[in-house]
Design an enzyme around this catalytic site. Sequence first.
Site, PDB file in Angstrom:
ATOM      1  CG  ASN A   1      -1.587  -4.033  -4.072  1.00 57.54           C
ATOM      2  OD1 ASN A   1      -1.238  -5.074  -3.397  1.00 57.54           O
ATOM      3  ND2 ASN A   1      -1.481  -3.099  -3.342  1.00 57.54           N
TER       4      ASN A   1
ATOM      5  NE  ARG B   1      -5.822  -7.028  -4.666  1.00 54.58           N
ATOM      6  CZ  ARG B   1      -4.996  -8.163  -4.792  1.00 54.58           C
ATOM      7  NH1 ARG B   1      -5.223  -9.418  -5.287  1.00 54.58           N
ATOM      8  NH2 ARG B   1      -3.654  -8.223  -4.391  1.00 54.58           N
TER       9      ARG B   1
ATOM     10  CB  CYS C   1      -0.851   0.024   1.232  1.00 47.75           C
ATOM     11  SG  CYS C   1      -2.103   1.394   1.179  1.00 47.75           S
TER      12      CYS C   1
ATOM     13  CB  THR D   1      -0.065   0.374  -5.354  1.00 49.89           C
ATOM     14  OG1 THR D   1      -1.450   0.096  -5.057  1.00 49.89           O
ATOM     15  CG2 THR D   1       0.594  -0.002  -4.238  1.00 49.89           C
TER      16      THR D   1
ATOM     17  CB  CYS E   1      -5.116   3.802  -4.729  1.00 47.58           C
ATOM     18  SG  CYS E   1      -4.159   2.169  -4.813  1.00 47.58           S
TER      19      CYS E   1
END
Length: 270
Positions: free
Chosen positions: A152, A203, A81, A213, A211
């Site tokens: 991710n 997800r 993250c 990433t 976010c």
Amino acid sequence: MEFAWFKGHGTENDFVLLPDHDGTVHGDLDPAFVAALCDRRRGIGADGVMRVIRCTALGHNSPAEWFMDYRNADGSLSQMCGNGIRVFARHLLEQGLVEGPEFPIDTRDGLKFLSVVGDELSVDMGAWTTGGHTKVSADDRTWEALEVHTGNPHAVAFVDSLADAGALTEPPRHDEAVFPEGVNVEFVQRLAPQHVAMRVHERGSGETRSCGTGACATAIATAKADRQSGPATYRVDVPGGTLHVTVSPDRTVLTGPAVIVAGGTMEWSA
């Protein structure tokens, strides 16, 4: 059960931090407990939980002292993250658990190196890869998307307007053969050269205000579309603020704010 906790955010991507330095407080960190903490009506409310634990407590032979044990809002494990690790680093700095201006933190996606950049924090996110083009759908619309992995899995779709993605109350549909374990989906609108805006459905967490990433995946997809061959820095506007991502052929570096807003000792009775 009484335990220490902190709450922080990076561009309004928010997290509960649980100090458990020697692994004696929270055991295996029950997913149902994590989900209850993250519930915005029945708990503290957050996009995820990060247990602050020493690598040695997990039996890891790592050059870093601290491991970011990150869980999504539904209690599932997450590899990495980008906003979370900056908040994690801010906590370590404020508590005197590391010394700046540069230090490592271990994650399920490997060792990450953090640095203090003025009032912000920067993280070397390491290597990235891309796959082929796939498709994602939201409401009754479908877009071509690029498969990007930045710790991710991501699917990055360019749209004319961020509103095109609709309410995003349900996960966008994706090709399960390409992403069998689910995927973060970014909807990206170009604003100017090396400047984009992004919405993301993560997800395990739903649509979030940011976010890290995903911002990296967005910058990578944009750089590829721009046919950038050398390092290039992209501004990525998210609903919760602004991030900057430097894309190089072998890695990305993410820079942005990270703030601890509250903390204390809680008696959890749920």
